[in-house]
Design an enzyme around this catalytic site. Structure first.
Site, mmCIF file in Angstrom:
data_model
loop_
_atom_site.group_PDB
_atom_site.id
_atom_site.type_symbol
_atom_site.label_atom_id
_atom_site.label_comp_id
_atom_site.label_asym_id
_atom_site.label_seq_id
_atom_site.Cartn_x
_atom_site.Cartn_y
_atom_site.Cartn_z
ATOM 1 C CE LYS A 36 -34.866 2.396 -29.179
ATOM 2 N NZ LYS A 36 -36.173 3.026 -29.119
ATOM 3 N NE ARG A 134 -43.464 3.887 -29.583
ATOM 4 C CZ ARG A 134 -42.265 3.890 -28.985
ATOM 5 N NH1 ARG A 134 -41.750 5.031 -28.563
ATOM 6 N NH2 ARG A 134 -41.591 2.783 -28.810
ATOM 7 C CG HIS A 166 -42.275 0.044 -25.472
ATOM 8 N ND1 HIS A 166 -41.222 -0.359 -24.687
ATOM 9 C CD2 HIS A 166 -41.954 1.295 -25.902
ATOM 10 C CE1 HIS A 166 -40.309 0.606 -24.645
ATOM 11 N NE2 HIS A 166 -40.725 1.618 -25.361
ATOM 12 N NE ARG A 222 -38.833 -4.441 -25.884
ATOM 13 C CZ ARG A 222 -40.069 -4.514 -25.368
ATOM 14 N NH1 ARG A 222 -40.636 -5.670 -25.139
ATOM 15 N NH2 ARG A 222 -40.741 -3.404 -25.107
ATOM 16 C CE1 TYR A 268 -23.006 33.860 -36.006
ATOM 17 C CE2 TYR A 268 -23.423 31.646 -35.177
ATOM 18 C CZ TYR A 268 -22.854 32.492 -36.114
ATOM 19 O OH TYR A 268 -22.127 31.965 -37.144
ATOM 20 C CB CYS A 315 -22.145 28.665 -32.907
ATOM 21 S SG CYS A 315 -21.969 30.184 -31.933
ATOM 22 C CG MET A 316 -23.533 24.130 -37.507
ATOM 23 S SD MET A 316 -23.535 24.372 -39.283
ATOM 24 C CE MET A 316 -24.995 25.359 -39.516
ATOM 25 C CG ASP A 317 -19.384 24.270 -37.087
ATOM 26 O OD1 ASP A 317 -19.897 23.212 -37.503
ATOM 27 O OD2 ASP A 317 -19.450 25.350 -37.697
HETATM 28 C C1 LIG Z 1 -39.878 -1.227 -28.270
HETATM 29 C C2 LIG Z 1 -38.795 -0.790 -27.361
HETATM 30 N N1 LIG Z 1 -38.344 -1.636 -26.410
HETATM 31 C C3 LIG Z 1 -37.372 -1.274 -25.539
HETATM 32 C C4 LIG Z 1 -36.797 -0.023 -25.592
HETATM 33 C C5 LIG Z 1 -35.766 0.356 -24.584
HETATM 34 O O1 LIG Z 1 -36.252 1.379 -23.764
HETATM 35 P P1 LIG Z 1 -35.314 2.029 -22.644
HETATM 36 O O2 LIG Z 1 -34.207 2.713 -23.393
HETATM 37 O O3 LIG Z 1 -36.207 2.994 -21.944
HETATM 38 O O4 LIG Z 1 -34.837 0.921 -21.817
HETATM 39 C C6 LIG Z 1 -37.250 0.887 -26.566
HETATM 40 C C7 LIG Z 1 -36.690 2.225 -26.633
HETATM 41 O O5 LIG Z 1 -37.346 3.217 -26.740
HETATM 42 C C8 LIG Z 1 -38.265 0.492 -27.474
HETATM 43 O O6 LIG Z 1 -38.710 1.321 -28.418
#
Ligand SMILES: Cc1ncc(COP(=O)(O)O)c(C=O)c1O
Length: 378
Positions: A36, A134, A166, A222, A268, A315-317
């Protein structure tokens, strides 16, 4: 190479090797590489391909759009998507053979509707909130969600392939919530099986749990951050101690080097003022590129073989370095903000400490305009 004066160099061989390391730590489980957020900033599709080459057989995507992009790129691994609001393109996900997480009755209804629309059975993973607070169905509501999903399975619209959850505190393996969540998870899995669910994958472990807690590996782990070579628990073990190699190196070319007098305020707000005549170097990366402004006056960099600290505000850039009166650098010379840390350069973890955040945020926030350059391809 692009004309952009900075880049994130991503070592795909490191990603591959990190997944091999994680797979070896969880020998009884399959590996879902979590890709992701654009592969935690490393690039969605290249990271995914490297993770699959390292032995992952699943890919984890928060958003449906990320899952669809992986499929569109021709990746034929199992893909799970889990974060969507009502009205998401779930029919498209089902048509693309993407597994979908379900945390609530409305989500199940939308998956069923999507499956009917495209004439396919949707594969669903029921998510239980074992204590993170969550996403996921609360344990008190989980039995009803499970029964509804099993009814939809009986009528052929879905197949309940997974139960998952999770952790809140996997980076503190002794924390009592770890055991408590694992117990709730085991109870929910037991409930599902007793009601006839034929589960293919039960999954709970993120990077930290993959590395510290074999009891919760189940059928699938995961890991996310560890795939990219950062420690999920830097207070307990750094990347090298875990056998991980940070995959991203962030570097730039000095855009200007100039001599300034003593007493020169820098950038700045003049947070920094030169104590004596010196040479300033301008680094063309700023907060628009994801360099945290909170690291003003604190962020570490490597110039040649010298470790220096950001002078004044980011700064920004761009930001400024005080190269010292005898500096030999000139415009075009390389500056490394972070990398694996094996050649004297700081790490993303060092930047996290300098800005009061975590390594995850440092790598994921590197801006879209910073080109990714891939190395370590076969
Ligand atoms: C649902 C879920 N599974 C697995 C992960 C992977 O977690 P990590 O990067 O701590 O291994 C995440 C990341 O936040 C997640 O949201």
């Amino acid at each position: 190479m692009s004309s952009y004066p900075a880049r994130a160099v991503v070592d795909l061989a490191a990603i591959r090797a990190n997944v091999e390391t994680l797979a070896a730590r969880a020998p009884s489980a399959q590996v879902m590489a979590v890709v992701k957020a654009d592969g935690y900033g490393h690039g969605l599709v290249p990271s995914a391909r490297a993770a699959l080459a390292g032995g992952a057989s699943w890919l984890g995507a928060a958003h449906v759009s990320e899952a669809l992009a992986l499929r569109a790129a021709g990746l034929d691994a199992r893909i799970l998507t889990w974060l969507y609001a009502p009205g998401a393109p779930l029919a498209e996900a089902v048509a693309a053979d993407v597994d979908v997480s379900v945390s609530a009755p409305w989500a199940l209804d939308e998956v069923v509707a999507g499956a009917r629309q495209v004439g396919r059975t949707a594969r669903v993973h029921l998510k239980v909130d074992t204590g993170l607070g969550r996403s996921g169905s609360m344990p008190s509501e989980f039995p009803a969600l499970l029964d509804a999903a099993l009814r939809a399975e009986a009528s052929g619209e879905v197949r309940v392939v997974g139960i998952w959850s999770h952790f809140a505190w996997a980076d503190a393996p002794q924390h009592p919530t770890v055991r408590a969540q694992a117990e709730v998870f085991a109870a929910m899995v037991g409930l599902a099986e007793s009601r006839g669910a034929r589960l293919e994958v039960r999954h709970l472990a993120n990077s930290a749990a993959t590395l510290t807690n074999p009891a919760v590996h189940y059928d699938l782990v995961r890991p996310g951050i560890a795939v990219y070579g950062l420690s999920p628990m830097p207070d307990l073990a750094d990347a090298a101690e875990l056998g991980l190699v940070p995959a991203m190196t962030l570097e730039a070319e000095l855009a200007l080097v100039k001599r300034v007098p003593a007493g020169q305020g820098v950038a700045y707000g003049h947070l920094y003022t030169t104590a004596a005549e010196t040479m300033l170097g301008l680094v063309p990366l700023g907060y628009a590129d994801g360099i945290p402004r909170h690291a003003s006056e604190r962020g570490p960099v490597l110039v040649g073989d010298r470790r220096l600290t950001v002078a004044g505000r980011i700064c920004m850039d761009q930001f400024v370095l005080d190269l010292g009166p005898e500096a030999r650098e000139s415009a075009g010379d390389r500056v490394v903000l972070f990398g694996p840390g094996t050649a004297g350069e700081p790490t993303a973890e060092d930047w996290a400490r300098a800005s009061g955040t975590i390594g995850y945020e440092i790598v994921t926030r590197i801006g879209a305009r910073v080109p990714r350059v891939y190395v370590g391809t076969e």
